[in-house]
Design an enzyme around this catalytic site. Sequence first.
Site, PDB file in Angstrom:
ATOM      1  N   HIS A  55      77.364  33.909  39.933  1.00  0.00           N
ATOM      2  CA  HIS A  55      76.123  34.076  39.175  1.00  0.00           C
ATOM      3  C   HIS A  55      75.658  35.507  39.413  1.00  0.00           C
ATOM      4  O   HIS A  55      75.412  35.914  40.555  1.00  0.00           O
ATOM      5  CB  HIS A  55      75.073  33.059  39.629  1.00  0.00           C
ATOM      6  CG  HIS A  55      75.490  31.637  39.391  1.00  0.00           C
ATOM      7  ND1 HIS A  55      75.390  30.647  40.349  1.00  0.00           N
ATOM      8  CD2 HIS A  55      76.023  31.048  38.293  1.00  0.00           C
ATOM      9  CE1 HIS A  55      75.833  29.508  39.845  1.00  0.00           C
ATOM     10  NE2 HIS A  55      76.227  29.725  38.602  1.00  0.00           N
ATOM     11  N   GLU A  58      72.676  36.757  41.815  1.00  0.00           N
ATOM     12  CA  GLU A  58      72.636  36.317  43.207  1.00  0.00           C
ATOM     13  C   GLU A  58      73.292  37.411  44.045  1.00  0.00           C
ATOM     14  O   GLU A  58      74.506  37.455  44.201  1.00  0.00           O
ATOM     15  CB  GLU A  58      73.314  34.963  43.355  1.00  0.00           C
ATOM     16  CG  GLU A  58      72.595  33.873  42.546  1.00  0.00           C
ATOM     17  CD  GLU A  58      73.302  32.529  42.560  1.00  0.00           C
ATOM     18  OE1 GLU A  58      74.329  32.390  43.256  1.00  0.00           O
ATOM     19  OE2 GLU A  58      72.827  31.600  41.870  1.00  0.00           O
ATOM     20  N   ARG A  97      72.279  35.424  35.312  1.00  0.00           N
ATOM     21  CA  ARG A  97      73.078  34.343  35.885  1.00  0.00           C
ATOM     22  C   ARG A  97      74.435  34.249  35.197  1.00  0.00           C
ATOM     23  O   ARG A  97      75.462  34.075  35.847  1.00  0.00           O
ATOM     24  CB  ARG A  97      72.319  33.015  35.767  1.00  0.00           C
ATOM     25  CG  ARG A  97      73.036  31.828  36.422  1.00  0.00           C
ATOM     26  CD  ARG A  97      72.137  30.600  36.388  1.00  0.00           C
ATOM     27  NE  ARG A  97      72.814  29.395  36.859  1.00  0.00           N
ATOM     28  CZ  ARG A  97      72.877  29.017  38.129  1.00  0.00           C
ATOM     29  NH1 ARG A  97      72.330  29.773  39.061  1.00  0.00           N
ATOM     30  NH2 ARG A  97      73.472  27.888  38.469  1.00  0.00           N
ATOM     31  N   ARG A 105      80.455  26.041  35.954  1.00  0.00           N
ATOM     32  CA  ARG A 105      80.585  24.749  35.289  1.00  0.00           C
ATOM     33  C   ARG A 105      81.791  24.695  34.340  1.00  0.00           C
ATOM     34  O   ARG A 105      81.922  23.730  33.588  1.00  0.00           O
ATOM     35  CB  ARG A 105      79.310  24.419  34.493  1.00  0.00           C
ATOM     36  CG  ARG A 105      78.006  24.452  35.288  1.00  0.00           C
ATOM     37  CD  ARG A 105      77.989  23.421  36.416  1.00  0.00           C
ATOM     38  NE  ARG A 105      76.653  23.286  37.009  1.00  0.00           N
ATOM     39  CZ  ARG A 105      76.200  24.012  38.013  1.00  0.00           C
ATOM     40  NH1 ARG A 105      76.973  24.970  38.538  1.00  0.00           N
ATOM     41  NH2 ARG A 105      74.993  23.813  38.520  1.00  0.00           N
ATOM     42  N   HIS A 150      76.734  32.174  47.205  1.00  0.00           N
ATOM     43  CA  HIS A 150      75.606  31.946  46.302  1.00  0.00           C
ATOM     44  C   HIS A 150      74.282  32.142  47.019  1.00  0.00           C
ATOM     45  O   HIS A 150      74.182  31.966  48.231  1.00  0.00           O
ATOM     46  CB  HIS A 150      75.642  30.523  45.736  1.00  0.00           C
ATOM     47  CG  HIS A 150      76.756  30.273  44.776  1.00  0.00           C
ATOM     48  ND1 HIS A 150      76.619  30.413  43.415  1.00  0.00           N
ATOM     49  CD2 HIS A 150      78.033  29.886  45.000  1.00  0.00           C
ATOM     50  CE1 HIS A 150      77.771  30.119  42.821  1.00  0.00           C
ATOM     51  NE2 HIS A 150      78.642  29.800  43.768  1.00  0.00           N
ATOM     52  N   TYR A 185      72.527  23.676  56.749  1.00  0.00           N
ATOM     53  CA  TYR A 185      72.803  22.458  56.005  1.00  0.00           C
ATOM     54  C   TYR A 185      74.153  22.549  55.293  1.00  0.00           C
ATOM     55  O   TYR A 185      74.750  23.608  55.216  1.00  0.00           O
ATOM     56  CB  TYR A 185      71.690  22.178  54.984  1.00  0.00           C
ATOM     57  CG  TYR A 185      70.328  22.147  55.621  1.00  0.00           C
ATOM     58  CD1 TYR A 185      69.846  20.981  56.200  1.00  0.00           C
ATOM     59  CD2 TYR A 185      69.540  23.297  55.671  1.00  0.00           C
ATOM     60  CE1 TYR A 185      68.595  20.956  56.815  1.00  0.00           C
ATOM     61  CE2 TYR A 185      68.295  23.277  56.283  1.00  0.00           C
ATOM     62  CZ  TYR A 185      67.833  22.107  56.849  1.00  0.00           C
ATOM     63  OH  TYR A 185      66.616  22.090  57.465  1.00  0.00           O
ATOM     64  N   GLU A 199      75.677  28.749  50.262  1.00  0.00           N
ATOM     65  CA  GLU A 199      74.407  28.861  49.527  1.00  0.00           C
ATOM     66  C   GLU A 199      73.306  29.215  50.522  1.00  0.00           C
ATOM     67  O   GLU A 199      73.022  28.434  51.441  1.00  0.00           O
ATOM     68  CB  GLU A 199      74.082  27.540  48.831  1.00  0.00           C
ATOM     69  CG  GLU A 199      72.924  27.594  47.884  1.00  0.00           C
ATOM     70  CD  GLU A 199      73.344  27.707  46.430  1.00  0.00           C
ATOM     71  OE1 GLU A 199      72.611  28.369  45.658  1.00  0.00           O
ATOM     72  OE2 GLU A 199      74.388  27.145  46.064  1.00  0.00           O
ATOM     73  N   TYR A 309      67.491  26.139  37.939  1.00  0.00           N
ATOM     74  CA  TYR A 309      67.665  24.769  37.470  1.00  0.00           C
ATOM     75  C   TYR A 309      66.581  24.313  36.508  1.00  0.00           C
ATOM     76  O   TYR A 309      66.569  23.153  36.084  1.00  0.00           O
ATOM     77  CB  TYR A 309      67.750  23.812  38.666  1.00  0.00           C
ATOM     78  CG  TYR A 309      69.018  23.985  39.474  1.00  0.00           C
ATOM     79  CD1 TYR A 309      70.121  24.642  38.937  1.00  0.00           C
ATOM     80  CD2 TYR A 309      69.123  23.493  40.763  1.00  0.00           C
ATOM     81  CE1 TYR A 309      71.272  24.814  39.662  1.00  0.00           C
ATOM     82  CE2 TYR A 309      70.286  23.651  41.504  1.00  0.00           C
ATOM     83  CZ  TYR A 309      71.353  24.319  40.954  1.00  0.00           C
ATOM     84  OH  TYR A 309      72.508  24.482  41.668  1.00  0.00           O
TER      85      TYR A 309
END
Length: 339
Positions: A55, A58, A97, A105, A150, A185, A199, A309
């Site tokens: 993207h 980013e 982006r 995708r 990302h 995470y 991310e 999003y």
Amino acid sequence: MQSSSLGGSGAVLLPLVLLQEMCQLLELLKSMTSSSSSALAEAPVRRVGIFGGTHGNEFSGVLLVRHWQENGAEIQRPGVEVKPFLTNPRAVEKCTRYIDCDLNRVFDPDSLGRPVVEDIPYEVRRAQEINHIFGPKGSDDAYDLIFDLHNTTSNMGGTLILENSRDDFTIQMVHYIKCKPVMDYCNVNHLPHLQTGVEVGPQPQGVARADILDKMRKIVKHGLDFVQLFNEGKEFPPCTIEVFKIMEKVDYPRNKNNEIIAVIHPKLQDQDWQPLNNGDPLFLTLDGKVIPYQGNCPVYPTFINEAAYYEKKQAFVKTEKIKLTAKPLRSSVSKQSTS
């Protein structure tokens, strides 16, 4: 190649606030919990790709990849080809982006097999080029491991997005990185080969923050360190990691014209990974009405108010905690050389 930076229902995320004492205890118990004869023997990792700019707005991954293309000493490891690669240069140039569609995708079989014609979307053509360089997808010639860098505008800290929840190498690598004070995470996607999305946030689109860039840099470093240790024959004992499994993507409240009529409530904003209980404030309408969360059990929201999003009609993602386990692991080449 990574077909989705977030994945569908069933993807998994994991907190890296893993107690370092637990990591030390596991190391202490290593000699008692593992044996060379029972360890899984997997082929060594020989080729690793590092993607930045999937993207184009980013910037952490963009800046790191460009730096490593000029001076890649810090990412090189013995016996491993590490290739930094700018995945969407046109989007990077325009600080957007994507140009025609989301590159993240269009690594599905239909897009990769689409005939190249004059009006083919730029990102579809680019996905085919990337698949040719680093694949073909699912083949023996594909790169062994990909780190896809990302940023997120959400307050997610350092998050790993993994290939799947059943691969012992992936789980062992995450466990290794989690024991370092850099990752918070983890998310697991169902992808065809070892791909790890990194991310890191919060960071606005089109902006680079030194602390966020440094965290991303260290996550990649520790991932490559794990690869080196694995290739050198280090045996990793059985391990367990706590992760967050994606349950559902939640949209903003909308009117009959499909327009947003409420925003993330201030008490939910920036509370990624924190428990959300029945009755907790969820959204706040423009009239000042609080819309509470309704559920039978706590969930753990993430990607809260992610800027990218809005177009995907996604306010946040609901997750639940689960645990993943991996068997003892070592390099098959090392095992053969000692037998």
